[in-house]
Design a protein around this motif. Structure first.
Motif, PDB file in Angstrom:
ATOM      1  N   VAL A   1       2.472  -5.767   6.059  1.00  0.00           N
ATOM      2  CA  VAL A   1       2.229  -4.878   4.809  1.00  0.00           C
ATOM      3  C   VAL A   1       3.415  -4.209   4.217  1.00  0.00           C
TER       4      VAL A   1
ATOM      5  N   LYS B   1      -2.331 -12.764   0.067  1.00  0.00           N
ATOM      6  CA  LYS B   1      -1.202 -13.123   0.868  1.00  0.00           C
ATOM      7  C   LYS B   1      -1.343 -12.811   2.635  1.00  0.00           C
TER       8      LYS B   1
ATOM      9  N   CYS C   1       2.867  -3.235  -5.926  1.00  0.00           N
ATOM     10  CA  CYS C   1       2.508  -4.404  -5.178  1.00  0.00           C
ATOM     11  C   CYS C   1       0.910  -4.338  -5.440  1.00  0.00           C
TER      12      CYS C   1
ATOM     13  N   LEU D   1       6.092  -6.540   2.454  1.00  0.00           N
ATOM     14  CA  LEU D   1       5.521  -6.680   1.214  1.00  0.00           C
ATOM     15  C   LEU D   1       5.870  -5.477   0.150  1.00  0.00           C
TER      16      LEU D   1
ATOM     17  N   VAL E   1      -6.233  -3.730   3.988  1.00  0.00           N
ATOM     18  CA  VAL E   1      -5.148  -3.533   3.631  1.00  0.00           C
ATOM     19  C   VAL E   1      -4.867  -1.967   3.337  1.00  0.00           C
TER      20      VAL E   1
ATOM     21  N   ASP F   1      -3.164  -8.643  -4.626  1.00  0.00           N
ATOM     22  CA  ASP F   1      -2.229  -9.801  -4.160  1.00  0.00           C
ATOM     23  C   ASP F   1      -1.906  -9.753  -2.621  1.00  0.00           C
ATOM     24  N   MET F   2      -1.836  -8.240  -1.983  1.00  0.00           N
ATOM     25  CA  MET F   2      -1.537  -8.165  -0.532  1.00  0.00           C
ATOM     26  C   MET F   2      -2.682  -8.758   0.047  1.00  0.00           C
ATOM     27  N   SER F   3      -3.925  -8.461  -0.249  1.00  0.00           N
ATOM     28  CA  SER F   3      -4.890  -9.312   0.344  1.00  0.00           C
ATOM     29  C   SER F   3      -5.142 -10.720   0.318  1.00  0.00           C
TER      30      SER F   3
END
Length: 281
Positions: free
Chosen positions: A21, A45, A37, A24, A53, A41-43
């Motif tokens: 995390v 990836k 970010c 990113l 997250v 999108d983080m979820s």
């Protein structure tokens, strides 16, 4: 075991995922645009839910990372001060007593003094340190509220003095904070009796000392210390913004809470052991 950690943060979350995390967020910060970010999108990836997250972001904030969150934009990394953990504080700590007994390291609590008082009543060893990432009900003298800003220091030390009064311990703590800030940040502070440290006319530290008796003899003293470290102006509520300051506002850069805490403990112990007539614990 010296430096033993008792922590109420989410220890079940894999550290490797938390590091991803952070990676990113750093990539977004170093890229084009404003460094945002998105949570979606983080979820995607990471293969995590948005809630997961958010949980990792909360844990990173507790470690000292300043991460901004805005709906429909996501997260943005704004500040890094380095790792803030029990291991980072213990690394290089030059004390015989303070911090050498079991630590109580909390993500959040009402006040560290309340936790320390309960620990002292339960027989906690002298030198125990209670530290919280955030206090929900910080207290000052005479029941006044102490605003516990994010990315600050909020900790309490348990002592069992035989010669030193609570008032003397308060003054030792104020001198330790002032001295540590001078050494770590190169800033000269003013001690305002009975329990404040001022920097350029703004309050950056408060000390609250409480004690208990056993058979009319002083049994324990807890010394609570709150220092505004990496606090931005907007972190303060409008009603105290003109009176409150922080080391970040004074220096314009993040300050290592681990380094500052180490030096406060070292200077405080030096004065305390001298007053108690002890060479070492």
């Amino acid at each position: 075991m010296p430096g033993h950690l008792v922590q109420n943060s989410d220890e079940g979350a894999p550290r490797v995922t938390r590091d991803r995390v952070l990676e990113l967020l750093r990539e977004a910060s170093a890229g084009k645009g404003e460094g945002w970010c998105s949570g979606e999108d983080m979820s995607r990836k990471l293969g995590l839910s948005r809630a997961a997250v958010g949980k990792h972001v909360k844990a990173l904030r507790a470690q000292g990372f300043l991460i901004e969150a805005v709906p429909r934009r996501g997260y943005r990394l704004l500040m890094e001060e380095g790792e803030f953990s029990v291991s980072s504080v213990m690394s290089g700590l030059r004390t015989h007593l303070l911090g050498r007994k079991p630590w109580v390291w909390l993500e959040e609590t009402d006040t560290t003094n309340n936790v320390a008082v309960r620990a002292a009543l339960d027989g906690a060893e002298e030198g125990c340190v209670v530290l919280a990432g955030r206090q929900s009900s910080g207290r000052g003298r005479r029941g006044r509220a102490w605003f516990s800003a994010p990315r600050s220091l909020a900790f309490t030390v348990v002592l069992r003095p035989s010669r030193t009064t609570a008032q003397e311990l308060t003054h030792m703590a104020l001198r330790a904070v002032s001295g540590a800030i001078r050494e770590v940040c190169g800033l000269e502070c003013e001690i305002k009796e009975p329990n404040d440290v001022l920097l350029r006319g703004t309050k950056i530290c408060g000390v609250l000392t409480e004690s208990g008796l056993r058979a009319e003899e002083l049994d324990w003293v807890v010394v609570g210390i709150g220092v505004n470290v990496n606090v931005r102006e907007e972190d303060f509520s409008p009603d105290i913004r003109e009176r409150a300051g922080s080391l970040f506002l004074a220096t314009g850069r993040p300050v290592s809470r681990a380094e500052l805490l180490r030096r406060i403990l070292e200077l405080f112990e030096e004065s305390y052991l001298a007053a108690e007539g002890r060479q070492e614990a």
